[in-house]
Every structure is written in structure tokens, then in C-alpha cells.
Design an enzyme around this catalytic site. Structure first.
Site, short mmCIF file in Angstrom:
data_model
loop_
_atom_site.label_atom_id
_atom_site.label_comp_id
_atom_site.label_asym_id
_atom_site.label_seq_id
_atom_site.Cartn_x
_atom_site.Cartn_y
_atom_site.Cartn_z
N SER A 5 -2.84 -2.24 -2.64
CA SER A 5 -1.66 -1.39 -2.74
C SER A 5 -1.75 -0.15 -1.87
O SER A 5 -2.82 0.32 -1.53
CB SER A 5 -1.44 -0.97 -4.20
OG SER A 5 -2.58 -0.31 -4.69
N CYS A 6 -0.60 0.35 -1.49
CA CYS A 6 -0.37 1.63 -0.81
C CYS A 6 1.14 1.87 -0.86
O CYS A 6 1.90 0.93 -1.02
CB CYS A 6 -0.80 1.60 0.67
SG CYS A 6 -2.52 2.06 0.99
N ASP A 7 1.54 3.11 -0.70
CA ASP A 7 2.97 3.43 -0.66
C ASP A 7 3.20 4.56 0.32
O ASP A 7 2.48 5.56 0.30
CB ASP A 7 3.47 3.83 -2.05
CG ASP A 7 3.42 2.67 -3.03
OD1 ASP A 7 4.36 1.86 -3.02
OD2 ASP A 7 2.43 2.57 -3.77
#
Length: 440
Positions: A5-7
């Protein structure tokens, strides 16, 4: 287990209170992978010089620009960063249908660094990055170093505009941002692109991933390996986009920090802020109580400025943002050495490792542990919002008056004092939380 994940998100001036662009990024990585900051000075390079990346060597350019990156300790590239020209970039892991390659390519984080080093605007960064992707490729490839590789998505921003770049091997697509949006670990550029790599459509057709038709080429449908409506990346992107849309016209740095610190699972993307610390969902990621899994290892909120009224302010935090302090960083000053410390070995001097320990104390502590930490950071964060904006205006005035040396000195001292105060507070919190730890 390695985090997937990353945003990254951006709000242009037509969506913010200040009328200025604000960029934000959470870097989610393995829970014990230290990610300090690094400052690279502007450099001139000789004709014929080479840029030696981890797996690929490429021709160097005449000038590389001063920049700061958030760097996994082992990596040549960065998860996010910004340069002297107010170009800010963040990346996301994407997973395409392409099989693992056997030839060396550029790592996605290296493309990000090269974009910062070689660009004076977001548009120029797009040109640099897509050119490198076409020439050298990126994505999943086998390597003896055990580096996890994947296709990448990026937001590239400057004070006036922003772009989304999504990739699949040597192919790429570019979408210009109109107002505010977020990206995550899911392909998002559909038929609404402005630029497309010359071979993308032909390659997709050759693999049977896209059927010739009168419709415009749909990059996301052609290359994505999984459902774009399900999974953590889809839910987190829905959450960030919903919040940005709901608050359009009222977005400020605090809004971006709240999004990066949010624990909503995205099922109800328009719900109120979710602040309960949990390890399995949300834009703000935490490891399991035993320390396994992934975490939000570093965060950035960049308040850019295109009217010359102040210097840009880059708010950087280490480890999970909901339990951290966002420090104001000015690239016109010298980065505190303290913030550059940290490698594979746990350390009592590295702020990153001190925040790592703080996070574990909260996860293993009583029900009030998180609130204790936040109550200590909040007055400091409020004071920093005031002092940083005041100093950003003052230092800009110094520079315009030809007092750049004085501006650099003031900014350098300010950042060092804040970093020292932050570390002293972390140590106090370690002591306070030691009695909160739940055993047995």
C-alpha cells in the site's frame, strides 16, 4: 509479509483555501525498513558522466537540482520528495498483467529521484520520467538483490499544475489533474488521458488485453492484473477521492494531514474521520502488535506557492502519521543531520527508529496510549503551523532583499531546533508509555 500500500494525493489551487497547490503522500513499507530523509545539493556534471542506479546505468545530465527525498535506507531512489523548483513527486506500487522480466530495469523509486533531479516543472518531470520509462523500462523484474519490484503510478505536482503517470513495463499514460484527486495501488487512468506511450495500445492488442474498437484506449482496463473495484488500494483511493471532493474549496495542509492519518476502511468513503489505531486497514497503516507487516513509514504534505508571498513549506513526518509530528522543512535551508540518521539496525539516535519504538509502545499499550501521544503532539503541531508560515514569509522577504545567506541561516536554525525538540518529546513519551504496556 510486505506491505502493498501507499497513497498519494494533490489539490490544486482551485480546491484549496489558500489558492495554492497542496501535495500529500504516505509511504507504506515493511514495518522495520528505516526511511530517513536525504538532501542532495545541486551539481554540475561533466560531459559523458554516468548516473549509476541500482541495476541500470544511464547517461547523466549537465545539472541535477537540489532536492530532498524520503529514502528507504538501502535504495538509490525515493518514495517521495521535492526539489528547489517546487516539483513534488510521490509513487505507488501497481500490478499489471505483464510477466516478470529477466532484464534489469529502473526501480520505480529511482525514476522518481531522476524526475526531481532533472526537472524545473511538473510538465518537465513528466517528460523526463516517461522518457526514461520508454528507454529503460520499470516494473516487475528478477534480481539477485531481493529487491521487490513492481509497476508504478505517480503524482507529479508543482505550484501551477499536477499530473498522474501510470505505467506497465515500458508503457505509460499521463492524465492532467483538473482539481483534486488521490491515487493508490490500483490503476485509475481510464480513457481520460492526455498522453500515451507510442507502443501501449499495440502491446495491449498483441497480448489480447485490448480489442480494436472505435472506443478510446482504456489504459487501466488493458493492463490491470486484478479488479479495480475491490481490494485495499481501491478502497483507500475511494476514501481519499471522496474526502477531497467533499472538502473541495476548503482543503488546507491540516486536511491533507488528516487524510494521511485516517483509519477508515473505505467501505463508507464519506464517513467522518476514523482515528482508532488499527493495523489492517486505512490510509494510515500500522504493523501488527508483534511488529510484523507493513506501516506508513514516512509522510509528506507540501504547501507549494506560486505568487512569491512565501517560501514553500514541506511538512515531513516519520512513521505512522497519526502518532507523529509533521515537521516543517525548507529546502532553502540545510536539512538537520538528525533527520538523515537511520539504517537497517535499530538505533537510539535515529528519529525514525525512535518513532518505530513509539508506535510499538502504543500498539502494545492500554486504550488511552494513542490519545496520550496525540495530546503531546497537538500543541507542538499548532505552534509549528503559526511559526512556519510566519518564517516562510519572512525568509522570502530576506531573499528578495538580497539577504539569502541570512535566510538560509535562520531556516537552518529553525529546523534544527524543531528536530531536537521533537526527539526530546519522543523520549519523554517512551518513558510515559512504558507503564502503559499490556503484558500477558
Amino acid at each position: 509479509m510486505q506491505t502493498q500500500s501507499c497513497d498519494t494525493m494533490v489539490a490544486l489551487g482551485n480546491a484549496t483555501i489558500s489558492g495554492q497547490t497542496i501535495f500529500a503522500k504516505n509511504s507504506d513499507r515493511p514495518a522495520d525498513e528505516c526511511q530517513p530523509l536525504v538532501l542532495r545539493e545541486r551539481q554540475a556534471h561533466a560531459v559523458g558522466a554516468q548516473s549509476v542506479c541500482q541495476f541500470v546505468t544511464i547517461p547523466q545530465v549537465a545539472t541535477t537540482y537540489r532536492h530532498i527525498g524520503s529514502r528507504p535506507y538501502w535504495c538509490w531512489g525515493y518514495e517521495h520528495g521535492f526539489n528547489e523548483h517546487q516539483v513534488a513527486i510521490g509513487n505507488e506500487a501497481l500490478h499489471s498483467k505483464l510477466p516478470e522480466a529477466h532484464e534489469a530495469k529502473l526501480v520505480g523509486m529511482e525514476i522518481l529521484r531522476l524526475g526531481l533531479e532533472r526537472s524545473r516543472s511538473a510538465a518537465e518531470a513528466v517528460e523526463v520520467m516517461t522518457g526514461l520509462i520508454s528507454s529503460y523500462g520499470q516494473g516487475k523484474f528478477a534480481n539477485a538483490a531481493g529487491v521487490r519490484t513492481y509497476d508504478n503510478g505517480y503524482i507529479v505536482a508543482d505550484p501551477k499544475e499536477a499530473y498522474v503517470i501510470e505505467t506497465a513495463g515500458h508503457d505509460w499514460v499521463v492524465k492532467r489533474v483538473a482539481r483534486a484527486l488521490g491515487i493508490s495501488n490500483v490503476y485509475s487512468v481510464e480513457t481520460d488521458w492526455q498522453q500515451l506511450s507510442p507502443t501501449a495500445e499495440a502491446n495491449a492488442k498483441a497480448q489480447g488485453w485490448w480489442q480494436p474498437s472505435d472506443e478510446r484506449f482504456h489504459f487501466a482496463d488493458a493492463f490491470t492484473a486484478a479488479s479495480r473495484a475491490e481490494g485495499s488500494g481501491a478502497m483507500r483511493r475511494a476514501r481519499s477521492c471522496a474526502v477531497l471532493s467533499l472538502r473541495s474549496g476548503e482543503i488546507d495542509a491540516r486536511t491533507m494531514m488528516a487524510i494521511l492519518s485516517d483509519h477508515s476502511d473505505g467501505v463508507a468513503p464519506q464517513e467522518d474521520w476514523q482515528t482508532t489505531v488499527r493495523s489492517s486497514s486505512g490510509i494510515c497503516r500500522h504493523p501488527e502488535a508483534d511488529g510484523s507487516g507493513g506501516c506508513s513509514a514516512a509522510s509528506l504534505v507540501a504547501e507549494l506557492c506560486d505568487d512569491g508571498s512565501r517560501l514553500p513549506i514541506y511538512w515531513c513526518s516519520l512513521y505512522s502519521p497519526c502518532l507523529s509530528l509533521f515537521l516543517p522543512i525548507f529546502i532553502e535551508g540545510d536539512l538537520p543531520h538528525l533527520l538523515t540518521l537511520g539504517d537497517a539496525t535499530p538505533s537510539d539516535t535515529s528519529p525514525w527508529w525512535l518513532f518505530h519504538k513509539l508506535n510499538q509502545l502504543v500498539l502494545n499499550g492500554g486504550p488511552t496510549a494513542a490519545e496520550l501521544v496525540r495530546s503531546r503532539w497537538q500543541p507542538m503541531q499548532d505552534a509549528l503551523f503559526t511559526s512556519a508560515h510566519d518564517l516562510a514569509r519572512q525568509a522570502q522577504a530576506f531573499i528578495e532583499d538580497g539577504r539569502s545567506v541570512e535566510a538560509t541561516a535562520v531556516l537552518t536554525d529553525y529546523m534544527a531546533e524543531n528536530a531536537d525538540r521533537m526527539v526530546a518529546t519522543i523520549r519523554e513519551l517512551h518513558v510515559a508509555l512504558a507503564g502503559e504496556v499490556v503484558t500477558g
